[in-house]
Design an enzyme around this catalytic site. Structure first.
Site: not given
Ligand code: 5GP
Ligand code: ZN
Length: 113
Positions: A4, A30, A46, A86, A92, A94, A97, A99
């Site tokens: 993760c 982000d 987690h 999300n 959406g 991605t 974990h 957040h």
């Molecule tokens: P989700 O689409 O799951 O709500 O948001 C995941 C967010 O994590 C996205 O906005 C993406 O830009 C951010 N993200 C993904 N991998 C990383 C990473 O390794 N470092 C940082 N700082 N942000 C990440």
């Molecule tokens: Zn995690």
């Protein structure tokens, strides 16, 4: 969760642009910001997403929401901000974990999605 990415960020195994950290949570910028301020708040523990919040683990969520206004103030978001999570692929999500996106610094659309 050894594979993760946010667990790795929480453990310092992957670098991140941290804005806040304590023993329970971490907040970092982000990688692909949607607005001038775009910070992710995660529990160090987690939890996959909002569907996995329970009476046993929910105190960390309260702690995140106590911290968000402090960071928003530090970041100068005096005119307002949005907090988004999300939950699941169709929403959406991605990174699986939990957040919370703190987004601000520009006029945000009145549309929720
Ligand atoms: P989700 O689409 O799951 O709500 O948001 C995941 C967010 O994590 C996205 O906005 C993406 O830009 C951010 N993200 C993904 N991998 C990383 C990473 O390794 N470092 C940082 N700082 N942000 C990440
Ligand atoms: Zn995690």
């Amino acid at each position: 969760m050894s594979d993760c990415v946010f667990c790795k960020i929480a453990k310092g195994e992957i670098p991140s642009d941290k804005v806040y950290e304590d023993d329970k949570i971490i907040a970092f910028k982000d990688l692909n910001p949607m607005a001038p301020v775009h910070i992710l708040f995660i529990p160090k523990e987690h939890i996959a997403n909002a569907s996995e919040i329970t009476a046993e683990n929910s105190s960390v969520i309260a702690h995140i929401f106590e911290t968000i206004p402090k960071i928003a103030k530090e970041q100068g978001l005096d005119s307002g901000y949005r907090v988004i999570t999300n939950c699941g692929e169709e929403a959406g999500q991605t990174v699986f974990h939990l957040h919370f996106h703190l987004i601000g610094g520009r006029c945000l659309s009145t549309q929720m999605a």
